[in-house]
Design a protein around this motif. Structure first.
Motif, short mmCIF file in Angstrom:
data_model
loop_
_atom_site.label_atom_id
_atom_site.label_comp_id
_atom_site.label_asym_id
_atom_site.label_seq_id
_atom_site.Cartn_x
_atom_site.Cartn_y
_atom_site.Cartn_z
N LEU A 1 14.77 14.75 25.77
CA LEU A 1 14.87 14.46 24.71
C LEU A 1 16.01 14.11 23.60
CD1 LEU A 1 11.72 15.44 22.42
CD2 LEU A 1 13.07 17.73 22.73
N THR A 2 15.22 13.22 23.41
CA THR A 2 16.97 12.45 22.49
C THR A 2 16.20 12.41 21.09
OG1 THR A 2 16.15 10.42 21.42
CG2 THR A 2 17.13 10.88 24.32
N GLY A 3 17.98 13.18 20.41
CA GLY A 3 17.52 12.68 18.40
C GLY A 3 16.85 12.41 18.47
N SER A 4 16.51 11.14 18.55
CA SER A 4 15.61 9.59 17.84
C SER A 4 14.55 9.61 18.47
CB SER A 4 15.92 8.07 18.12
OG SER A 4 16.45 7.79 19.02
N LYS A 5 13.69 9.94 19.81
CA LYS A 5 12.67 9.81 20.54
C LYS A 5 11.92 10.54 19.02
CE LYS A 5 12.40 10.12 24.52
NZ LYS A 5 12.94 10.17 26.14
N THR A 6 10.10 10.35 19.11
CA THR A 6 9.17 10.21 19.02
C THR A 6 8.23 11.00 19.68
OG1 THR A 6 7.67 8.37 18.66
CG2 THR A 6 9.08 8.78 16.89
N MET A 7 7.20 11.71 19.31
CA MET A 7 6.09 12.10 20.01
C MET A 7 5.10 11.09 20.71
SD MET A 7 4.63 15.19 21.27
CE MET A 7 5.00 16.58 19.49
N ASN A 8 4.80 10.29 20.63
CA ASN A 8 4.08 9.07 20.61
C ASN A 8 5.65 8.10 21.67
OD1 ASN A 8 1.94 9.84 18.87
ND2 ASN A 8 2.21 8.14 17.75
N GLN A 9 6.26 8.12 21.87
CA GLN A 9 7.49 7.49 22.67
C GLN A 9 7.92 8.53 23.82
OE1 GLN A 9 10.55 7.18 20.64
NE2 GLN A 9 10.20 4.84 19.77
N LEU A 10 7.45 9.71 23.28
CA LEU A 10 7.76 11.10 24.56
C LEU A 10 6.45 11.15 25.31
CD1 LEU A 10 8.70 12.90 26.06
CD2 LEU A 10 7.80 14.80 24.09
N MET A 11 5.11 10.58 24.38
CA MET A 11 3.96 11.04 25.36
C MET A 11 3.75 9.43 26.75
SD MET A 11 2.23 13.22 24.54
CE MET A 11 4.19 14.34 24.46
N SER A 12 3.98 8.29 25.71
CA SER A 12 4.48 6.87 26.69
C SER A 12 4.77 7.22 27.60
CB SER A 12 4.46 5.72 25.39
OG SER A 12 4.79 4.68 25.74
N GLU A 13 6.12 7.55 27.51
CA GLU A 13 7.17 7.61 29.02
C GLU A 13 6.66 8.71 29.80
OE1 GLU A 13 12.04 9.23 29.56
OE2 GLU A 13 10.96 8.86 27.87
N ILE A 14 5.96 9.59 29.28
CA ILE A 14 5.06 10.37 30.22
C ILE A 14 4.47 9.48 30.90
CG2 ILE A 14 3.64 13.10 30.83
CD1 ILE A 14 5.49 14.02 28.49
N SER A 15 3.21 9.28 30.12
CA SER A 15 1.93 8.45 30.72
C SER A 15 2.87 6.68 31.72
CB SER A 15 1.53 7.57 29.22
OG SER A 15 0.44 8.40 28.75
N SER A 16 3.42 6.53 31.57
CA SER A 16 4.02 5.33 32.36
C SER A 16 5.10 6.02 33.72
CB SER A 16 4.83 4.49 31.93
OG SER A 16 5.99 5.20 31.04
N SER A 17 5.34 6.95 34.07
CA SER A 17 5.97 7.63 35.02
C SER A 17 5.29 7.42 35.96
CB SER A 17 6.79 9.16 34.36
OG SER A 17 6.03 9.47 34.77
N PRO A 18 5.42 7.55 36.82
CA PRO A 18 5.29 7.32 38.49
C PRO A 18 4.64 9.32 38.91
CG PRO A 18 7.81 7.00 39.00
CD PRO A 18 7.27 7.39 37.26
N ILE A 19 4.71 10.25 37.75
CA ILE A 19 3.61 11.09 38.66
C ILE A 19 2.19 11.56 38.35
CG2 ILE A 19 5.65 12.67 37.59
CD1 ILE A 19 4.20 13.43 34.99
N GLY A 20 1.21 9.90 37.70
CA GLY A 20 0.21 9.95 37.36
C GLY A 20 -0.51 10.79 36.50
N VAL A 21 0.20 10.73 35.37
CA VAL A 21 -0.74 12.21 34.08
C VAL A 21 -0.51 10.67 32.97
CG1 VAL A 21 -0.26 13.06 32.47
CG2 VAL A 21 0.55 13.80 35.07
N THR A 22 -1.91 10.88 32.26
CA THR A 22 -1.59 9.89 31.42
C THR A 22 -1.70 11.15 30.02
OG1 THR A 22 -3.53 8.98 31.67
CG2 THR A 22 -3.48 9.46 29.61
N ALA A 23 -1.22 11.02 28.87
CA ALA A 23 -0.44 12.17 28.15
C ALA A 23 -0.56 11.79 26.92
CB ALA A 23 0.92 12.72 27.89
N PHE A 24 -1.59 12.84 25.70
CA PHE A 24 -1.45 11.63 24.17
C PHE A 24 -1.48 13.08 23.87
CE2 PHE A 24 -5.74 12.52 25.44
CZ PHE A 24 -6.35 12.77 24.64
N TYR A 25 -0.67 12.76 22.09
CA TYR A 25 -0.69 13.60 21.12
C TYR A 25 -1.73 14.03 20.26
CZ TYR A 25 0.11 16.28 17.08
OH TYR A 25 0.33 17.14 15.68
#
Length: 581
Positions: A240-264
């Motif tokens: 969680l960097t100082g410039s990261k938005t909630m939507n960017q964090l959700m997109s990062e989680i969804s595109s990771s290999p853990i197999g999860v779709t995340a959204f706010y």
């Protein structure tokens, strides 16, 4: 300086050009020879591309999957199925289906003020909206000597200016000597909260030192762990960097290999995570998600509560069973459950003889196209009176006339070519020769409806009796496949596709040795070396032409000078005779 007809009155330019035309006649022959070589090289390469495509198709025809295509039918659209080439023929009944569901996890409540929070802006900049978000880590900047000129110090984690010391002390290098300094935060040095940098208003020279200090920061590393069908951990780390938005964090989680779709959800003010794969994909603790403590749990309210996914339940051929996912395989048949289904669906797997027929028919058609093209090239008429046009000849013709002329000039460049005629003969003999040691009922193509045309003008093209070929595929598909794919120690015991692949490959190598390809330089193939030799002769001859042209001009210039002197002398004599009277 070139003197052109001032004294003699002759058109020296035209005379020299006409003389050079005669001198250039051998040069024109060389350029024509070069053009013919280039056309011949291009013709070879055009055929080689066709041969390469056919060789690749021959490889596909040696594979079992080409002849073992399966046709799958289902009696209910709530179930779909796909069969591999190794699947056995048969039928399966599917009933009493209850779909597998995916695990999910949601915030236990509204995470912050929905009206004020913007999911497209930095989370860190909006930290005041998260109640009681406090520091949980103390970090130390070690200090020490700066290696190079710099205008900032990089700090770790998310840093609040109010959690920093009021002053930064150290020694600054000035004109080769160190001078102590004390910088006030906010005046001489500022904190960029997005990047986590302490930025000096005046950069410090190499050799300057910063005294270490302690500061407080906020958690910036987050982790989520999920599990696959075997219970193996799939862990994702997020910063969680100082410039990261909630939507960017959700997109990062969804595109990771853990197999999860995340959204706010901006409307509800809640965060939700759902497994991409349905089923009871849980770890040893019976949970589908393992969420790190801190920001995820304390402020995004992702506690241990979750909706655990369930395995699919169904009956297969009357036997009750479960599957962790809605997609599973049985004996090479991949079945996908689409809806809950209390009724029965029947899945039937049979050989897809039509696809096998289509593959064989396409192969024969491509063979016919190939030998037709080769036969045309090796039997074209030669028009010896039509040589490649020179630049001057082109200028006097229209584009249509040039096209018609070059069509005849290019004709017959590969007439009776030994490489092509030999390769064509080998391909034809491969079709005629029976398969030695065949284990099935068929050992030659005529038995499955593929025969050579009786019209000699067709050049050995093959004809297909489609009805007979379909009957052969239905009667003994394994024997048909063996005709094309059989492996053996010699040519007679190899299948047709293997024979053709080898003979075509040998022809390709011979053509490349003569005409090369785009990856070879001219020195590596015969025509290329001939082109280099012609280029060298053209260059040498061009130098000779320049020398001859210069010689002609020197001779005519000398003539002009001599005539001019003679004219002057005549005028002087006439003047003397006239004056003496």
């Amino acid at each position: 300086m070139r003197i052109s007809g001032f004294a003699s009155g002759m058109d020296i330019d035209t005379i020299v050009k006409d003389l050079m035309k005669a001198e250039r006649m051998p040069m024109n022959k060389l350029t024509q020879q070069k053009q013919l070589l280039e056309w011949k090289r291009d013709d070879y390469r055009e055929l080689n591309k066709l041969l390469t495509d056919f060789r690749n198709l021959s490889f596909d025809m040696t594979l079992q999957r080409t002849y073992s295509q399966k046709q799958v039918t289902t009696s209910n659209t709530k179930v779909s199925a796909v069969a591999s080439s190794t699947a056995g023929n048969g039928s399966y009944t599917i009933s009493n289906v209850q779909l597998a569901t995916a695990s999910s996890k949601s915030s236990s409540g509204i995470i912050t003020d929905r009206a004020s929070f913007d999911s497209d802006k930095s989370i860190w900049e909006q930290r005041d909206l998260f109640n009681n978000w406090t520091t949980n880590t103390s970090s130390t900047y070690a200090g020490g000597e700066l290696e190079s000129k710099t205008g900032f110090i990089q700090l770790d984690g998310l840093v609040d200016v109010n959690k920093m010391p009021n002053t930064i002390t150290g020694q600054r290098m000035v004109d080769g000597s160190l001078t102590s300094f004390t910088y006030n935060l906010g005046e001489d040095v500022t904190l960029d909260e997005k990047s986590g940098r302490l930025v000096f208003k005046e950069p410090l020279e190499a050799g300057s030192t910063i005294q270490g200090f302690t500061y407080e920061n906020y958690q910036s590393t987050l982790s989520i762990t999920t599990y696959d069908e075997t219970g193996r951990e799939l862990k994702g780390e997020f910063t969680l960097t100082g410039s990261k938005t909630m939507n960017q964090l959700m997109s990062e989680i969804s595109s990771s290999p853990i197999g999860v779709t995340a959204f706010y959800d901006d409307y509800s003010g809640e965060l939700k995570m759902t497994r991409k794969d349905a089923g009871a994909l849980v770890g040893v603790d019976g949970k589908s998600f393992a969420i790190s403590d801190g920001f995820f749990k304390d402020y995004l309210k992702l506690d241990d509560t979750e909706q655990t996914g369930q395995s699919a339940t169904l009956d297969i051929n009357g036997i009750s069973t479960t599957r962790k996912s809605n997609t599973f395989s049985i004996n090479g048949v991949t079945i996908t459950l689409k809806e809950d289904m209390p009724e029965t669906a029947t899945i039937t797997v049979n050989n897809d003889s039509e696809k096998t027929f289509g593959a064989i028919k396409n192969y024969i058609e491509k063979y016919n196209e190939l030998i037709t093209k080769i036969s045309e090239k090796t039997s074209q008429a030669v028009y010896r009176d039509f040589k490649p046009l020179t630049d001057e000849e082109r200028e006097s013709l229209s584009e249509k006339q040039i096209e018609q002329w070059e069509e005849k000039a290019k004709s017959g460049l590969l007439k009776n070519d030994s490489i092509l005629t030999s390769g064509l003969g080998k391909m034809r003999s491969n079709f005629y020769e029976p398969l030695a040691g065949a284990s099935g009922v068929f050992n030659q193509l005529a038995q499955i409806g593929i025969t050579t045309s009786v019209n000699y003008r067709d050049g050995g093209k093959l004809n297909i009796n489609e009805e007979k070929l379909r009957q052969a595929i239905e009667k003994d598909p394994s024997s048909v496949m063996e005709l094309f794919t059989a492996t053996g120690s010699d040519n007679s015991s190899q299948g047709l596709a293997r024979r053709l692949r080898e003979s075509v490959g040998a022809t390709i190598q011979q053509i490349e040795a003569r005409a090369g390809n785009t990856s070879r330089n001219n020195q590596q193939f015969t025509i290329g070396r001939e082109l280099l030799n012609v280029d060298k002769r053209i260059s040498t001859f061009e130098m000779r032409l320049q020398q001859k042209e210069s010689r002609y001009w020197r001779q005519f210039t000398a003539m002009e000078k001599a005539i001019n002197i003679s004219n002057n002398q005549s005028m002087q004599l006439m003047s003397q005779f006239y004056n003496n009277g």
